[in-house]
Structures are given as C-alpha cells and as structure tokens.
Design a protein around this motif. Structure first.
Motif, PDB file in Angstrom:
ATOM      1  N   ALA A 171       8.855  -1.899  10.512  1.00 34.69           N
ATOM      2  CA  ALA A 171       7.498  -2.300  10.149  1.00 34.69           C
ATOM      3  C   ALA A 171       6.479  -1.433  10.879  1.00 34.69           C
ATOM      4  CB  ALA A 171       7.281  -3.771  10.482  1.00 34.69           C
ATOM      5  N   LEU A 172       6.695  -1.227  12.174  1.00 31.79           N
ATOM      6  CA  LEU A 172       5.731  -0.451  12.954  1.00 31.79           C
ATOM      7  C   LEU A 172       5.725   1.013  12.518  1.00 31.79           C
ATOM      8  CD1 LEU A 172       6.309  -2.019  16.487  1.00 31.79           C
ATOM      9  CD2 LEU A 172       4.436  -2.454  14.906  1.00 31.79           C
ATOM     10  N   ALA A 173       6.913   1.552  12.196  1.00 30.21           N
ATOM     11  CA  ALA A 173       6.989   2.942  11.744  1.00 30.21           C
ATOM     12  C   ALA A 173       6.258   3.115  10.421  1.00 30.21           C
ATOM     13  CB  ALA A 173       8.444   3.366  11.606  1.00 30.21           C
ATOM     14  N   GLY A 174       6.411   2.163   9.535  1.00 33.47           N
ATOM     15  CA  GLY A 174       5.784   2.264   8.218  1.00 33.47           C
ATOM     16  C   GLY A 174       4.277   2.116   8.266  1.00 33.47           C
ATOM     17  N   LEU A 175       3.790   1.412   9.274  1.00 32.99           N
ATOM     18  CA  LEU A 175       2.346   1.160   9.334  1.00 32.99           C
ATOM     19  C   LEU A 175       1.561   2.326   9.927  1.00 32.99           C
ATOM     20  CD1 LEU A 175       2.436  -2.556  10.545  1.00 32.99           C
ATOM     21  CD2 LEU A 175       1.655  -1.736   8.326  1.00 32.99           C
ATOM     22  N   GLY A 176       2.244   3.230  10.609  1.00 36.55           N
ATOM     23  CA  GLY A 176       1.542   4.351  11.237  1.00 36.55           C
ATOM     24  C   GLY A 176       1.124   3.974  12.647  1.00 36.55           C
ATOM     25  N   HIS A 185       3.187  -7.028  -1.883  1.00 41.69           N
ATOM     26  CA  HIS A 185       2.075  -7.520  -1.065  1.00 41.69           C
ATOM     27  C   HIS A 185       0.788  -6.779  -1.371  1.00 41.69           C
ATOM     28  CE1 HIS A 185       4.470  -9.715   2.280  1.00 41.69           C
ATOM     29  NE2 HIS A 185       5.116  -9.718   1.151  1.00 41.69           N
ATOM     30  N   SER A 186       0.911  -5.613  -1.970  1.00 37.77           N
ATOM     31  CA  SER A 186      -0.278  -4.796  -2.235  1.00 37.77           C
ATOM     32  C   SER A 186      -1.320  -5.621  -2.994  1.00 37.77           C
ATOM     33  CB  SER A 186       0.114  -3.582  -3.077  1.00 37.77           C
ATOM     34  OG  SER A 186       1.147  -2.893  -2.425  1.00 37.77           O
ATOM     35  N   ARG A 230       0.819  -1.218   0.000  1.00 42.42           N
ATOM     36  CA  ARG A 230       0.000   0.000   0.000  1.00 42.42           C
ATOM     37  C   ARG A 230       0.855   1.271   0.000  1.00 42.42           C
ATOM     38  NH1 ARG A 230      -5.184  -1.643   0.146  1.00 42.42           N
ATOM     39  NH2 ARG A 230      -5.782  -3.410   1.419  1.00 42.42           N
ATOM     40  N   GLY A 231       1.745   1.341  -0.947  1.00 38.51           N
ATOM     41  CA  GLY A 231       2.515   2.566  -1.147  1.00 38.51           C
ATOM     42  C   GLY A 231       3.748   2.709  -0.279  1.00 38.51           C
ATOM     43  N   HIS A 232       3.965   1.764   0.623  1.00 41.14           N
ATOM     44  CA  HIS A 232       5.134   1.848   1.501  1.00 41.14           C
ATOM     45  C   HIS A 232       6.090   0.698   1.222  1.00 41.14           C
ATOM     46  CE1 HIS A 232       3.722   5.042   4.170  1.00 41.14           C
ATOM     47  NE2 HIS A 232       2.514   4.514   4.023  1.00 41.14           N
ATOM     48  N   PHE A 233       7.368   0.971   1.458  1.00 43.54           N
ATOM     49  CA  PHE A 233       8.374  -0.093   1.371  1.00 43.54           C
ATOM     50  C   PHE A 233       8.801  -0.470   2.778  1.00 43.54           C
ATOM     51  CE2 PHE A 233       8.748   1.790  -2.833  1.00 43.54           C
ATOM     52  CZ  PHE A 233       8.837   0.653  -3.635  1.00 43.54           C
ATOM     53  N   PHE A 234       8.832  -1.765   3.039  1.00 41.70           N
ATOM     54  CA  PHE A 234       9.244  -2.266   4.350  1.00 41.70           C
ATOM     55  C   PHE A 234      10.478  -3.136   4.184  1.00 41.70           C
ATOM     56  CE2 PHE A 234       4.725  -1.490   4.529  1.00 41.70           C
ATOM     57  CZ  PHE A 234       4.536  -0.876   5.756  1.00 41.70           C
ATOM     58  N   ASP A 235      11.371  -3.036   5.172  1.00 41.16           N
ATOM     59  CA  ASP A 235      12.577  -3.878   5.125  1.00 41.16           C
ATOM     60  C   ASP A 235      12.191  -5.345   5.123  1.00 41.16           C
ATOM     61  OD1 ASP A 235      14.139  -1.681   5.211  1.00 41.16           O
ATOM     62  OD2 ASP A 235      14.645  -1.826   7.341  1.00 41.16           O
ATOM     63  N   TYR A 236      12.953  -6.114   4.380  1.00 39.68           N
ATOM     64  CA  TYR A 236      12.808  -7.561   4.448  1.00 39.68           C
ATOM     65  C   TYR A 236      14.201  -8.175   4.497  1.00 39.68           C
ATOM     66  CZ  TYR A 236      11.599 -12.322   3.786  1.00 39.68           C
ATOM     67  OH  TYR A 236      11.493 -13.672   3.988  1.00 39.68           O
ATOM     68  N   PRO A 237      14.530  -9.072   5.405  1.00 40.54           N
ATOM     69  CA  PRO A 237      13.713  -9.617   6.483  1.00 40.54           C
ATOM     70  C   PRO A 237      13.125  -8.523   7.381  1.00 40.54           C
ATOM     71  CG  PRO A 237      15.783 -10.824   6.311  1.00 40.54           C
ATOM     72  CD  PRO A 237      15.883  -9.650   5.388  1.00 40.54           C
ATOM     73  N   LYS A 260       1.227  -1.366 -16.789  1.00 37.87           N
ATOM     74  CA  LYS A 260       0.188  -0.672 -16.007  1.00 37.87           C
ATOM     75  C   LYS A 260       0.434  -0.856 -14.501  1.00 37.87           C
ATOM     76  CE  LYS A 260      -4.276  -1.607 -14.901  1.00 37.87           C
ATOM     77  NZ  LYS A 260      -5.224  -2.652 -14.931  1.00 37.87           N
ATOM     78  N   GLU A 261       0.747  -2.074 -14.103  1.00 35.16           N
ATOM     79  CA  GLU A 261       0.927  -2.330 -12.660  1.00 35.16           C
ATOM     80  C   GLU A 261       2.193  -1.664 -12.116  1.00 35.16           C
ATOM     81  OE1 GLU A 261       0.426  -6.520 -11.775  1.00 35.16           O
ATOM     82  OE2 GLU A 261      -1.747  -6.228 -11.777  1.00 35.16           O
ATOM     83  N   CYS A 262       3.231  -1.620 -12.962  1.00 32.90           N
ATOM     84  CA  CYS A 262       4.462  -0.939 -12.534  1.00 32.90           C
ATOM     85  C   CYS A 262       4.194   0.538 -12.267  1.00 32.90           C
ATOM     86  CB  CYS A 262       5.524  -1.049 -13.621  1.00 32.90           C
ATOM     87  SG  CYS A 262       6.636  -2.409 -13.354  1.00 32.90           S
ATOM     88  N   ALA A 263       3.408   1.136 -13.156  1.00 35.42           N
ATOM     89  CA  ALA A 263       3.069   2.552 -12.985  1.00 35.42           C
ATOM     90  C   ALA A 263       2.173   2.727 -11.764  1.00 35.42           C
ATOM     91  CB  ALA A 263       2.375   3.058 -14.241  1.00 35.42           C
ATOM     92  N   GLN A 264       1.262   1.774 -11.565  1.00 36.55           N
ATOM     93  CA  GLN A 264       0.301   1.851 -10.464  1.00 36.55           C
ATOM     94  C   GLN A 264       0.996   1.879  -9.100  1.00 36.55           C
ATOM     95  OE1 GLN A 264      -2.635  -1.212 -11.049  1.00 36.55           O
ATOM     96  NE2 GLN A 264      -3.716  -0.719  -9.156  1.00 36.55           N
ATOM     97  N   ILE A 265       2.050   1.121  -8.965  1.00 36.65           N
ATOM     98  CA  ILE A 265       2.735   1.139  -7.659  1.00 36.65           C
ATOM     99  C   ILE A 265       3.915   2.123  -7.658  1.00 36.65           C
ATOM    100  CG2 ILE A 265       2.019  -1.182  -6.985  1.00 36.65           C
ATOM    101  CD1 ILE A 265       4.761  -2.191  -7.776  1.00 36.65           C
ATOM    102  N   GLY A 266       4.036   2.888  -8.745  1.00 33.81           N
ATOM    103  CA  GLY A 266       4.982   4.005  -8.767  1.00 33.81           C
ATOM    104  C   GLY A 266       6.425   3.631  -8.997  1.00 33.81           C
ATOM    105  N   LEU A 267       6.691   2.503  -9.665  1.00 33.72           N
ATOM    106  CA  LEU A 267       8.082   2.104  -9.861  1.00 33.72           C
ATOM    107  C   LEU A 267       8.681   2.690 -11.130  1.00 33.72           C
ATOM    108  CD1 LEU A 267       8.139  -1.649  -8.752  1.00 33.72           C
ATOM    109  CD2 LEU A 267       9.082   0.324  -7.557  1.00 33.72           C
ATOM    110  N   VAL A 268       7.907   2.704 -12.197  1.00 38.06           N
ATOM    111  CA  VAL A 268       8.448   3.176 -13.467  1.00 38.06           C
ATOM    112  C   VAL A 268       7.285   3.682 -14.333  1.00 38.06           C
ATOM    113  CG1 VAL A 268       8.409   0.847 -14.500  1.00 38.06           C
ATOM    114  CG2 VAL A 268      10.028   2.523 -15.362  1.00 38.06           C
ATOM    115  N   GLU A 269       7.541   4.721 -15.108  1.00 37.34           N
ATOM    116  CA  GLU A 269       6.477   5.310 -15.940  1.00 37.34           C
ATOM    117  C   GLU A 269       6.337   4.517 -17.241  1.00 37.34           C
ATOM    118  OE1 GLU A 269       4.386   7.707 -15.100  1.00 37.34           O
ATOM    119  OE2 GLU A 269       5.389   7.634 -13.143  1.00 37.34           O
TER     120      GLU A 269
END
Lengths: 612, 107
Positions: free
Chosen positions: A102-107, A320-321, A89-96, A374-383
C-alpha cells in the motif's frame, strides 16, 4: 408432530431451512417470488454465460455448513485461488491490504502522510467508536481510511461512513474473544479450534462448477424428490395471524391469481420491512413505524462479454477510484472456467450499488451497458471495441442498511415477532443483517430445528462468534431428537467443547488469588520477623540486635524487644499481605494486558478483510 | 475501593480467558526457592570474599546469629549454600501450602 411448514423465500436461508426440515421428517412448501431459486446466491444465465449476483465464495468456518455444501453438491466443487485487488487512481493494491504494498503504491509523500496519520490514530484514537469512520480510522488512521475504505464503502452503502454504524465492521470482524486471540497466538493464526489450517481456505475457496445457483437448483431438486414443492412466482400479500399464531399466507401469482397457504409453522426470509407490512392484522404503530424506517440498498450488475481470453487475473477488483460509479468488478471466468461458453471470451460483472430512487436504476439496459463500457475503458481494463455483448441484472434490497438507529428498530420488530411463536425470520433480509451465505444458511438450519422443539436463537448468528463458528459437525453431538444439538436455551451460546489448547490456556492464564498469596506472604514475613527477633533476644548480649532494630525506619514502633517482636509480627504480616496481593494483581493484569495485546493484533489483521 | 471489590473486578477480567484459580505446587515452589536462596547466599558470600578478601562482609556475617557456623569465609559460603537452600525451601513450601490452603478455603 407438525403437519407441515411454509417457507417464504427460496434463497440459501429458505432452501436450507426446508432441507433441514425434510431431514427432520417435516414436509414443507417453499414459495418464491422469482422464477429462479437461490436469491442473492442464484446464478443467472445469458447466451451460455453464467454469472453471480455479486461473487459467492464457498468458505465457511462453520463445519456444519461445509458439510451441507458437500452433501448437496457432492463433487461438483472446484477449489479456486483467490485474488482480489483494490483499484485506486490508476494503481492496483493488494487486498487484503499489505502495508508495504500500500505504501509503495501511494508514493513517498502520500506514504509519509499515511504514516503520520496512522501514528496519530495510535497515540490519540477517537474515544468513541460508534460509526464506521471512527472504527476504521482508529485502526488504520484517517488517511488510509479515506483512501481504502471511505470511497468504496460509500459507493456500496450510499451514505456517509460517519452515518454507518460501527456494527457493520464489528460484525464482520467480530471482536475476537481474548481466549480466541491467545489460542491463535499459541496455535498460529491460521488454525481453528480443531487445528485445521484455514488460512489456505481464505487464499483459496470452493466454488460450484456452474456457479452458486447450481447448488440451489440441486437443493430444490433434492427437496422435490422428498415431496417438498417450490412454488415460483408467488408475491406475498398478507400473513394472517390470530391469537398469537400465524394461520396462513396469502399471495398472488404473476397472472393475478390469488393463492393461500396454510401451515403449522412459518419460516420467512422475506425482507423484514415487507414482512411486517404484510401482517394481517397489522402490528402496533410503533412496530410498523420501525419496519417502515428500515432501509435497503439495491444493486445492479452490468455484465459485459469481452472478446479477450484474459482481462485481469483477479476474481474481483474493488473500484475505489471516485471518478467512476462502479463499485466492484467481477471476472466470472476466474471463479470457474465453465462460467463462459467459449474460453476465448471473458465476462465481466460491473457492480453498481444504488437506491431505487437513483436515476441510474431506471436507465435502460443499453444505457447502463454504455456506461459500463465507458467506465471500463476509463480505468484501463478493457477497450470498448472488445465488448461484443452485454446485459443487466437488477437486484432489489440486496443489502440491509446499517444506519445509526437500525438496531433499535430491529429490536422493536424482533420483540413483536416473539409474540408469534410459529413465525420465524431467517436470512440476510429476514434478520436485516449483513450475513454471508453460510450465516444465512445457518439461520435456516436453526429455524428448522426450532420447529422440533430446540431453542436456537437465529438472531445470534453472526453476532456472537462462539455461537456459530464453534458449531461442530453433525458427528459430534446428538440431541434427543437424534440430530445435532447446537445449543441449549435461547440466546445461550453453545458450550464449546474444550480441547487441549483450551485446557492449556485455562491453566496458563489461571488467576493468581491475591488474597491467598497475601495471606501466605503475610504469614511468612510476619512469623519470620517474629522468630528473627526472638532468636536475638534469646541469645541476649549487651546490645541486642542493633541492626535488625533499624527496621523501625520502615515499621513504626518496631524494636528488638519482647513487645517489639509482636509489633514485628503484626506489621510484617500486614506488609506481607500487601506485597502478596500486589504481586498477584500485577501478574494477573500482566496476563490480561498480554491477552488484550494479542486480540488487538488479531483484530487489526482481520480488519484488513473488512471490505469482503 | 475495597480489597474485595478490587478482587472482583480483577476476577471478571481474567474470567474471560480462564475461570480457574491458580494452584501452586508447593514442592516445586520449595525447590525453586531453595535453589534461589542457596545460590543467592553462596554468591553473595563469594562475591564479598573475592572483592575484599578475608574479614569482609561484617554485616552479612550477622546471619551467623541464625545460621550456626556461618561466616563470610570460603567454608561459610558452602554452609551459606546449604542454609540458604534450606531456608528458601521452607519458605517456598510454606508459601505454596498456605496459598493453596486459603484458595481451597475461599472456594
């Protein structure tokens, strides 16, 4: 001595098996349906771009496999940094996963709810852990499970998490042995039995300069040099067997020409379902039904070539979105700069996990490429206007599905296959097990060694941690055949060479014998009370031992008399025995509780990597 | 549940980590018990003297029945240190030795 073996499938398992057979002096023929070797680990080329089917880190805890990689590819390995994140949902979380990130990114609100959910899971965990949802929720809480595990896992597997066996996760986390957990705590989690630091190899990994396919092309060439042919374009139709032995494999080429291969030994990495269906004569109905019900997840990659030098820094991102269909996106240039022909360009691999029955599977390449853009643009990775080309690679049966009953069905098949001793199955699909490349290779090595009389259980690879992760390098132990002896009887794990740390653990966690301590304290307390009573009696006086006599409040019948001394002896001994037994039990349980605590912590750490 | 079955269940658990049964070094245990025993009796005696002065500790003085010459006094505290250490040492050594003997026998 065998006159030869036939290996079905030129993926990592099959080629490794042929390679090991060649080392053992046994010639083999490898048949492969595809025109390229490498199976799921092949590297596809398109207009100078190279890309994986998925991403394949060359990282293994099995020294033997690391040696094989080096042996095959020599200096053509790059050491690459690993970076992977989760997009949600528009946020990047560290993995692992890292708790603070994770808590900071979730609000704050979601973070609070996550903490509540986590606390609930810790206080009231699900007693049952049969499915993936229960397994993950018990470790991270229901809410984190829904955010970080549910959507992605269901994208990959196409079935609800509560229908996926917990084996999937457990196999990849592999319940640490108590001893392993203690050893990690003693030596530090990043060190293996040999003390080598493996943490850094998780943060970095080796990768062939031109992708994993480079290794398998090289392996094929090495095999050819020794006279072991790889025959491409062969589709297996029948596996003929008689009197408990496989005699030949019948197949056809792409032009329809029928071909038949005879051999003394057969090693198959073809999907288990297809293998059983190909047997001639067919196995009993129960076995056939078990095979027919095995399921596989299919996979396609939409590769987009972008006019941009850097798109994102990760090797891959988990998507995950839920609003997009893609499950993961690879940036091949970050695996190796040589995966793109021009450093001002990038290539992205958008991974879709599908069933062949899904509508998208039958879409044209152009339509899939449009979806990807379309999906790449939708999640804001590349135009969209940055994409200058694209292609699609489809891979059938990429993932064996772990539904609730798969294990029972695989057992039925396995039991039947044991009636054909010169046929062995290996690899991810051959064993219907979600093995990584290294585990698949290990099954190939074991199968080859079984041909010369060893009794390795290939089914135990990636299920019993000690079975493979402690396999030492080929320098450590030689069998009577002159090759590495990895284990003894079937299904019996290889005895682990006890190192210094093991010895310390053995001594530190040695059991305190409750009976022995009970007897010791019983004698001391019983005899002590007897002597104390006797001394007072011998000293005599008007009132003998009025205070010692108060012990009768605790020891019924005891008094400072000649008879009382014997009662004191008996009751003191009993009391001492109970006390000694209790102390020993308490100490042993305490040590066990500590070990379980260490293991729980280690498993939770390992569970953070469960998506890999 | 019998003692034996309890022991067996415990064994199974701990065997996952270590198959060894602990041996006690009787000499070391004797030393530890000697230090503890001596210091304990010394401290108890000194504590009563500091708290209540001469004539304190009528009950602790009863140890004089076993430890010849011991009383709750400054001299007694030194004697208590020796007697406590001696008794503790013997108890520790006996416990360790009997434990090892039984473990050896059960093996």
């Amino acid at each position: 001595m065998s006159s030869g073996a036939l290996v079905i499938g030129a993926g990592p398992a099959g080629l490794t098996s042929a390679y090991e057979l060649a080392k053992l002096g046994i010639s083999s023929t490898i048949i492969e349906a595809d025109e390229q070797v490498g199976g799921l680990s092949r590297t596809v080329s398109y207009k100078g771009y190279r890309f994986d089917i998925g991403g394949h880190r060359f990282f293994s805890k099995v020294p033997l496999i690391n040696e094989l990689w080096r042996e095959m590819l020599s200096e053509d390995f790059l050491l690459r940094p690993r970076l992977s994140r989760i997009h949600y949902r528009g946020h990047f979380f560290d993995y692992p996963l890292k708790a603070a990130n994770a808590l900071a990114g979730l609000g704050p609100i979601e973070a609070f709810l996550v903490m509540l959910s986590y606390s609930k899971a810790k206080m009231f965990p699900s007693a049952e852990e049969t499915n993936l949802e229960q397994w993950v929720s018990n470790r991270f809480g229901q809410r984190l499970y829904e955010i970080f595990f549910k959507t992605y896992t269901e994208k990959v597997w196409g079935i609800p998490c509560n229908e996926i066996s917990a084996d999937w996760a457990a196999q990849r986390i592999k319940n640490l042995s108590l001893k392993e957990a203690i050893r990690n705590a003693l030596l530090g989690a990043g060190k293996s039995a040999e003390g080598e630091v493996i943490t850094t190899l998780i943060e970095q990994f080796h990768y062939p300069r031109l992708g994993p396919g480079m290794m398998w092309d090289c392996c094929k060439d090495l095999l050819a040099e020794k006279g072991n042919e790889t025959v491409h374009g062969i589709k297996v139709d029948k596996i003929r067997h008689r009197k408990g032995r496989v005699e030949s494999v019948v197949g056809h080429r792409s032009n329809g020409e029928r071909v038949e291969f005879d051999a003394d030994h057969f090693i198959s990495s073809m999907p288990l379902r297809r293998l059983i269906q190909s047997l001639d004569p067919l196995p009993p109905d129960e076995v056939l039904a078990a095979a027919n019900s095995l399921r596989y997840r299919d996979y396609l990659t939409v590769v987009l070539m972008a006019k941009r030098e850097d798109v994102f820094p990760d090797n891959w991102i988990y998507i995950h979105s839920p609003e997009v269909k893609m499950g993961r996106i690879q940036n091949y240039k970050n695996w190796s700069p040589e995966m793109v022909p021009d450093q001002s360009r990038s290539s992205l691999g958008l991974e879709y996990f599908l069933w062949q029955q899904d509508e998208e599977w039958t879409w044209s390449n152009d339509r899939l490429i449009d979806l990807g853009i379309k999906e790449c643009a939708q999640i804001g990775l590349v135009e969209p206007d940055e994409i200058e080309d694209g292609t699609v690679v489809r891979m059938k049966k990429a993932y064996p599905v772990y539904d609730h009953n798969y294990n029972d069905r695989v057992d039925i098949i396995r039991n039947y296959l044991e009636t054909l001793p010169n046929l062995q199955t290996i690899g991810r699909n051959g064993l219907h097990r979600y093995n990584n490349q290294d585990h698949s290779m290990l099954t190939g090595v074991y199968a080859a060694r079984n041909v010369v009389g060893e009794k390795n259980d290939v089914w135990a690879v990636n299920t019993e941690q000690d079975y493979h992760e402690e396999v030492r390098s080929s320098e450590t132990e030689k069998s009577s055949t002159g090759y590495t002896k990895t284990m003894g009887d079937r299904a019996v794990p290889m005895p682990i060479v006890q190192d210094e740390a093991d010895q310390i653990i053995q001594t530190a966690f040695a059991r305190l014998d409750g009976v022995a301590l009970g007897v010791a304290l019983g004698v001391v307390i019983g005899v002590g009370l007897f002597l104390a009573t006797m001394i007072l009696l011998l000293k005599g006086g008007e009132f003998v031992g009025p205070r010692l006599g108060l012990l009768r409040n605790f020891l019924p019948g005891y008094e400072v008399t000649w008879g009382g001394s014997l009662i004191g002896l008996a009751e003191g001994s009993l009391l001492g025995f109970g006390l000694g037994f209790f102390i020993a039990s308490l100490r042993n349980w305490g040590m066990m509780a500590y070990a379980y605590l260490l293991r729980r912590r280690a498993e939770t750490e390992a569970a953070k990597n469960v998506l890999d | 549940m019998t003692t034996e079955s309890i022991t067996m269940a415990g064994n199974k658990q701990t065997e996952e980590i270590s198959r060894e049964v602990m041996r006690i070094q009787a000499g070391v245990l004797a030393m530890v018990c000697a230090v503890l025993g001596g210091l304990l009796l010394f401290t108890m005696t000194v504590w009563l003297l500091l708290k209540d002065g001469p004539g304190a500790g009528p009950h602790l003085s009863l140890l004089g029945n076993y430890f010849i010459g011991y009383s709750v006094s400054w001299f007694g505290s030194i004697l208590g240190l020796v007697y406590g250490a001696l008794t503790g040492g013997i108890v520790g050594w006996v416990v360790g030795s009997i434990y090892n003997l039984v473990v050896g026998f059960r093996k």
